[in-house]
Design an enzyme around this catalytic site. Structure first.
Site, PDB file in Angstrom:
ATOM      1  N   ASP A  55       7.189 -14.619  34.644  1.00 57.75           N
ATOM      2  CA  ASP A  55       6.390 -13.189  34.130  1.00 57.75           C
ATOM      3  C   ASP A  55       6.687 -12.228  33.063  1.00 57.75           C
ATOM      4  O   ASP A  55       5.675 -11.313  32.646  1.00 57.75           O
ATOM      5  CB  ASP A  55       6.611 -11.947  35.741  1.00 57.75           C
ATOM      6  CG  ASP A  55       5.531 -13.005  36.552  1.00 57.75           C
ATOM      7  OD1 ASP A  55       4.561 -13.606  36.212  1.00 57.75           O
ATOM      8  OD2 ASP A  55       6.323 -12.970  37.815  1.00 57.75           O
ATOM      9  N   ASP A  56       7.533 -12.213  32.556  1.00 53.96           N
ATOM     10  CA  ASP A  56       7.957 -11.181  31.806  1.00 53.96           C
ATOM     11  C   ASP A  56       7.582 -11.281  29.846  1.00 53.96           C
ATOM     12  O   ASP A  56       7.204 -12.897  29.746  1.00 53.96           O
ATOM     13  CB  ASP A  56       9.435 -11.410  31.021  1.00 53.96           C
ATOM     14  CG  ASP A  56       9.823 -10.165  30.417  1.00 53.96           C
ATOM     15  OD1 ASP A  56      10.432  -9.203  31.303  1.00 53.96           O
ATOM     16  OD2 ASP A  56      10.059 -10.007  29.049  1.00 53.96           O
ATOM     17  N   PHE A  57       6.270 -10.392  30.039  1.00 55.84           N
ATOM     18  CA  PHE A  57       5.231 -10.791  28.369  1.00 55.84           C
ATOM     19  C   PHE A  57       6.848 -11.460  27.313  1.00 55.84           C
ATOM     20  O   PHE A  57       6.264 -11.503  26.082  1.00 55.84           O
ATOM     21  CB  PHE A  57       4.727  -9.453  27.889  1.00 55.84           C
ATOM     22  CG  PHE A  57       4.201  -9.346  26.878  1.00 55.84           C
ATOM     23  CD1 PHE A  57       2.900  -9.727  26.893  1.00 55.84           C
ATOM     24  CD2 PHE A  57       4.528  -9.179  25.838  1.00 55.84           C
ATOM     25  CE1 PHE A  57       2.420 -10.366  25.748  1.00 55.84           C
ATOM     26  CE2 PHE A  57       4.132  -9.177  24.206  1.00 55.84           C
ATOM     27  CZ  PHE A  57       2.742  -9.574  24.443  1.00 55.84           C
TER      28      PHE A  57
END
Length: 205
Positions: free
Chosen positions: A158-160
């Site tokens: 999920d980490d940008f």
């Protein structure tokens, strides 16, 4: 003596030419965990930084720690006894204050495990247990796994920064989705944490 992540670096560099160039440009992996932190402390710290730039998070955390004055990280009981307006003055939103109090209560009731218990738990079991808490998402628990429990095979899909780093590494028009990033991560096992560290450092063009 080889660096701690020598094998992981060699593995990633051997994946393809893009990884080889990037790993060579960045150099040794300098990932530093904080294994002295209890899961409770790691979660509270993560909430302070949630959805904020590092400088803003630093300021909020500094004011928060200043409330207690002892130099030690405040206990769950201290957080529960804290005045809500004082916590608001530190920069915490009303929603984050509810989350902080929830973490403190869950620690006292044993839902948030101590370090030794968490260390012995399966990654997914810990994620499933802690994401039941209000305001605690998968990413937050993954940061706990990476930085407090020193897990080497965690890829926060999920980490940008991870997804954007991969987009730039591969010259893609769009970031991979969370589902695509999970699939991509299968080729990065068993060193997905080190892969994330390198993806966070793909330069902007």
């Amino acid at each position: 003596m080889p660096e701690p992540f020598f094998q992981a670096r060699a593995f990633l560099a051997g994946l393809d030419a893009d990884w080889a160039r990037h790993v060579a440009a960045v150099g040794p992996c300098l990932h530093q965990a904080k294994p002295t932190r209890e899961p409770y402390e790691a979660l509270v710290r993560a909430i302070a930084y949630q959805q904020l730039h590092a400088r803003a998070g630093d300021a909020i955390l500094g004011r928060f720690l200043g409330l207690y004055g002892s130099g030690a990280f405040p206990s769950p009981a201290q957080i529960l006894a804290s005045d809500v307006e004082q916590l608001r003055a530190c920069g915490f939103s009303a929603s984050k204050i509810v989350t902080l109090r929830g973490i403190a209560e869950a620690t006292l009731s044993g839902v948030v495990p101590d370090y030794a218990t968490a260390l012995a738990m399966d990654d997914e079991a810990l994620i499933e247990r802690l994401t039941r808490l209000r305001g605690i998402g998968r990413w937050t628990v993954e940061m706990l796994l990476i930085y407090s429990l020193e897990r080497l095979d965690i890829l926060p899909a999920d980490d940008f920064g991870v997804r954007e780093g991969y987009r730039r590494l591969k010259g893609l028009a769009q970031q991979p989705t969370r589902k695509q990033m999970i699939e991509i991560g299968q080729a990065l096992r068993p060193y997905r944490t080190v892969a994330a560290w390198y993806l966070w450092r793909v330069p902007t063009r």
